[in-house]
Each structure stands twice: as C-alpha cells, then as structure tokens.
Scaffold this motif. Structure first.
Motif, short mmCIF file in Angstrom:
data_model
loop_
_atom_site.label_atom_id
_atom_site.label_comp_id
_atom_site.label_asym_id
_atom_site.label_seq_id
_atom_site.Cartn_x
_atom_site.Cartn_y
_atom_site.Cartn_z
N ALA A 203 -14.66 7.31 -11.77
CA ALA A 203 -13.88 6.12 -12.68
C ALA A 203 -12.24 6.64 -11.62
O ALA A 203 -11.90 5.54 -12.14
CB ALA A 203 -13.97 6.71 -14.22
N ALA A 204 -12.07 7.35 -11.53
CA ALA A 204 -10.69 7.31 -11.21
C ALA A 204 -10.12 7.37 -10.02
O ALA A 204 -8.83 6.56 -9.42
CB ALA A 204 -9.79 8.80 -11.20
N ILE A 205 -11.25 7.06 -8.76
CA ILE A 205 -11.26 6.82 -7.83
C ILE A 205 -10.15 5.31 -6.86
O ILE A 205 -9.55 5.27 -6.28
CB ILE A 205 -12.42 6.48 -7.10
N PRO A 206 -10.30 4.61 -8.14
CA PRO A 206 -9.31 3.49 -8.54
C PRO A 206 -8.25 3.08 -8.13
O PRO A 206 -7.91 3.08 -7.04
CB PRO A 206 -9.75 2.12 -9.08
N HIS A 207 -8.44 4.34 -9.23
CA HIS A 207 -6.48 4.24 -9.93
C HIS A 207 -5.71 4.84 -8.12
O HIS A 207 -4.58 5.08 -8.20
CB HIS A 207 -6.33 5.33 -11.39
N VAL A 208 -6.17 6.51 -7.65
CA VAL A 208 -5.70 7.17 -6.77
C VAL A 208 -5.66 6.26 -5.53
O VAL A 208 -5.03 6.35 -5.25
CB VAL A 208 -7.31 8.38 -6.41
N SER A 209 -6.58 5.38 -5.24
CA SER A 209 -6.48 4.44 -4.21
C SER A 209 -5.89 3.48 -4.44
O SER A 209 -4.61 3.32 -3.28
CB SER A 209 -7.86 3.44 -4.16
N GLU A 210 -5.26 2.84 -5.29
CA GLU A 210 -4.09 2.48 -5.94
C GLU A 210 -2.53 3.30 -5.54
O GLU A 210 -1.42 2.45 -5.15
CB GLU A 210 -4.21 1.77 -7.34
N GLY B 177 -16.23 2.19 0.43
CA GLY B 177 -15.56 1.23 2.02
C GLY B 177 -14.47 1.42 1.46
O GLY B 177 -13.74 2.67 1.23
N ASP B 178 -13.23 0.54 1.28
CA ASP B 178 -11.77 -0.07 1.14
C ASP B 178 -11.85 0.95 0.06
O ASP B 178 -10.42 0.56 -0.23
CB ASP B 178 -10.89 -1.33 1.31
N LYS B 179 -12.30 0.98 -1.15
CA LYS B 179 -12.59 1.06 -2.78
C LYS B 179 -12.01 3.10 -2.69
O LYS B 179 -11.10 3.27 -3.56
CB LYS B 179 -13.62 0.84 -3.67
N MET B 180 -12.09 3.17 -1.22
CA MET B 180 -11.66 4.42 -0.96
C MET B 180 -11.19 5.11 -0.39
O MET B 180 -11.31 5.02 0.72
CB MET B 180 -12.74 5.22 -1.31
N VAL C 261 -2.94 10.95 0.76
CA VAL C 261 -3.71 11.27 -0.24
C VAL C 261 -4.93 11.90 0.29
O VAL C 261 -5.31 11.72 1.06
CB VAL C 261 -4.43 10.15 -1.60
N ILE C 262 -5.80 13.01 -0.55
CA ILE C 262 -7.05 13.54 0.56
C ILE C 262 -7.33 13.92 -1.09
O ILE C 262 -7.68 14.82 -2.28
CB ILE C 262 -6.08 15.25 1.17
N THR D 190 -1.74 3.65 -1.73
CA THR D 190 -1.69 1.86 -1.58
C THR D 190 0.05 1.91 -1.67
O THR D 190 0.81 1.26 -1.21
CB THR D 190 -2.16 1.31 -2.09
N LYS D 191 0.33 2.02 -3.17
CA LYS D 191 1.56 1.93 -3.31
C LYS D 191 3.07 2.57 -2.80
O LYS D 191 4.00 2.28 -2.74
CB LYS D 191 1.53 1.81 -4.84
N TYR D 192 2.58 4.00 -2.69
CA TYR D 192 3.03 5.02 -2.24
C TYR D 192 3.38 5.34 -0.55
O TYR D 192 3.70 6.00 -0.05
CB TYR D 192 3.43 5.83 -3.37
N LYS D 193 2.27 4.85 -0.16
CA LYS D 193 1.65 4.77 1.20
C LYS D 193 3.29 5.21 2.25
O LYS D 193 4.17 5.71 3.03
CB LYS D 193 1.30 4.02 1.78
N ASP D 194 4.17 4.74 2.17
CA ASP D 194 5.37 4.01 2.53
C ASP D 194 6.53 5.02 1.98
O ASP D 194 7.73 4.48 3.01
CB ASP D 194 5.90 2.53 2.75
N LYS D 195 6.47 5.06 1.17
CA LYS D 195 7.09 6.35 0.67
C LYS D 195 6.86 7.89 1.56
O LYS D 195 6.76 8.33 0.93
CB LYS D 195 7.38 6.41 -0.42
N GLY D 196 5.37 7.78 1.89
CA GLY D 196 5.42 9.69 2.14
C GLY D 196 4.07 9.58 2.34
O GLY D 196 4.56 10.97 1.99
N LEU D 197 3.65 9.18 1.03
CA LEU D 197 2.62 9.51 0.01
C LEU D 197 0.73 9.83 0.80
O LEU D 197 0.72 8.99 1.60
CB LEU D 197 1.95 8.86 -1.22
#
Length: 345
Positions: free
Chosen positions: A68-75, A108-111, A87-88, A78-85
């Motif tokens: 259930a948390a996967i969509p939030h983690v994916s968000e 797929g793209d949801k993770m 996620v593993i 996406t949101k902080y990728k350009d700031k150097g984040l």
C-alpha cells in the motif's frame, strides 16, 4: 472468510518504540552496507555517495501495508529525484526472488525506484544489519541516509516526507531529533507498561503525548487511539466518532490506515457493536486511493458489503481481488469468494 491476524497495534507500537532504546543502530550512525542478492529496476547502488540522500525502504510482497505504501514511495522518488534522492526498495524477510521479480515486473512504472533483493533469504544479511540492528520488528520501515552516509531517521514510509524534505535541504537538526527520539522512547516504554497492565486510560494519555511530541507520528497515534477505544475500552461511540474524524482529516489520504480501521470494525474479536456503514466508507476511500488495485483493500470492502447483505457486490469485489492477488493471499481470497458464492445459493 479471509483470516487476517489483527495485531494489537497499540502494544506492537509500544514494543517497537521501546526496543529502539536498546538498539545497536541509531540515528546518527554510519549507514550499514547493503547485502544484495540481485538488483532490479535501475542501476545497482554499490555504495552511498557523498552528497546524495538515500531512502532504504524495507518491504515484502506478502506485506499489505508495504504494498500500500509503494505508490507514495514512488511519488517521493519522482518529486525529489532532481534534489539527489535515490530510493532503494530493499526486499526482506521473503526468500523468494522469482516471486519478487514477478511482482516488480507487474508493478511496472508504479514502482519507479531501484529494488534490491536481500542476500541470504528470509533471514537476510541486510535485514540483520538494518532492521534487527535498529530494533525494528516490523515492515514497512524506511531509513533515510543523509548526504554524509549517516542514518538521519527511520520509521514508517508514510511519515517520512517532512524529515526527507529537511535532509534534502540540509536543514535537518540531528541533535534535536535525537533528543526527541529519547523522549519518544521513554513514552513508548510507558505505553508498553500501561498496555501490559490494562490501564487504557493512561495509555490514551500517553498516545496523545506521543502525537504532540512527534507530529510525524500523529496519524499513527490517532489510529492506535481508535484501536484502544474499540478493542480494549469498548467505547464504540467514541471509537467510531474518532474514526470518522480521521476519515475526514489526517488519515483521509492514507489507505493503509483507513483499511486497517475498517478491517478492525469488521473482524476484530470481542467487538459487540460494528458500524458497518462506517467500515464501508473507510474501505471505500482506501479503495479509491489505491485505484481499486489492492487486493487487501478490496477484500475489506467486499466484507463490508457482504456483512450488510449485498452479496452480489461482495462477489464482484472479491473476484477482482482474487485476480489481482497471488501466492497465499490469492488462495485465501479464493476461499472467501467461494463462501460468498455459497451464501448466495
């Protein structure tokens, strides 16, 4: 019916908080090495690079709250990728790489982040180095690793964004956080003692103190308050009023919390007054948030309809749940579906 073990959440939380006080791995320590059997989704992370922030998200395919948390983690990725984040998603406590690979491929793209399968099966080396060392007894659990390779925070993934923002901005006060954690741990021990003694009025006061002390824990503490009111004090009017407030407030966008409360209303032992329409509203909102694609949520919503005599709708929802599920969960849902069909005859 599907059988889900209803963990006494308030006790589990207290034990978890208390265990952290005696942990080997704490906030401020150097992040342990990752021991990985196989990397999926993106580039392997051989070491933590200076200047980057990492989230190590410990999860398993069998863990409903993890999924259930996967969509939030994916968000967040996406949101902080350009700031150097980076996620593993660290798959732990599983020992079934083909199943994990199939799950990740299906997502797929949801993770949309790197996934790593722990080395060593169900008792994997990374699980020992991270979870066990930190005194963590449950998943999902996220670890935030700062730009210097230090553990900045760990906890439930749905609660980490405020800390993550501060770490990425370089504004995180590790000293203040460590002091706060000491207070949280002390209150957690008191909560455990109150729960063990059956002093639920005292437990409720401590839960409120924890919510005020740590805003990131506020929603989790509110859900625990609901469980105490419902399952221990049997104050049904207060429990259902509180759940309704959560549905309209702090938990309105948290499907795991909503689904947990709905299932407790429907299936918790010893509950003599069940607000079935409220359970349906909670599960319905959780289903809306998960876009009708989480079998555990569909299972809850189906049960809410079934208990109100809407067997056809229950069968429809459960059929969808079965088609989305796999493994042991699929078998359990199939058995429930057959019971619903038998009830129609």
């Amino acid at each position: 019916m599907t059988h889900r073990k209803l963990i006494p959440t308030f006790i589990a939380c207290a034990l978890l908080i208390a265990s952290i006080a005696h942990a080997e791995l704490k906030v401020g320590d150097t992040a342990p090495q990752l021991h990985v059997q196989k990397w999926l989704n993106g580039q392997p992370v051989e070491k933590f690079e200076d200047g980057k922030v990492y989230v190590i998200e410990c999860w398993a395919t069998w863990c409903g709250p993890c999924v259930a948390a996967i969509p939030h983690v994916s968000e967040l990725q996406t949101k902080y990728k350009d700031k150097g984040l980076v996620v593993i998603g660290l798959n732990v406590w599983e020992g079934n790489p083909p199943k994990v690979e199939q799950f990740v491929q299906k997502m797929g793209d949801k993770m949309n982040y790197v996934v790593a399968i722990d080395e060593g099966g169900r008792e994997g080396q990374s699980a020992v180095a991270w979870l066990k060392a930190a005194g963590v007894q449950g998943i999902p659990t996220s670890f935030v690793v700062d730009q210097k390779g230090k553990i900045a925070w760990f906890g439930h993934p749905m609660e980490m964004e405020p800390v993550l923002e501060q770490v990425l901005a370089g504004d995180f006060d590790a000293v203040a956080h460590a002091k706060q954690q000491e207070q949280v741990e002390a209150l957690g021990q008191q909560l455990n003692a109150a729960a063990q003694a059956g002093d639920w009025d005292k437990a409720l006061k401590i839960v409120d103190e924890l919510a005020k002390l740590s805003p990131m824990m506020a929603t989790r503490m509110s859900v625990i308050r609901f469980h105490i009111l419902l399952q221990e004090k049997h104050d049904y009017d207060a429990a259902y009023k509180h759940a309704g407030q959560l549905l309209e407030g702090s938990a309105k966008d948290e499907p795991a919390a909503l689904n947990e409360m709905a299932w407790a209303i429907l299936a918790a032992d010893g509950v003599e007054k069940r607000d079935l329409p409220l359970a349906q509203k909670l599960a319905g909102r959780a289903n809306e948030l998960t876009e009708g694609k989480q079998p555990q949520v569909l299972d809850t919503l189906a049960k809410a309809h079934f208990e109100q005599g809407r067997v056809d709708e229950a069968i429809k929802l459960m059929t969808t749940a079965v088609n989305l599920a796999d493994g042991d969960l699929k078998s359990q849902l199939e058995a429930t579906l057959e019971e619903y069909k038998a009830a129609k005859k």
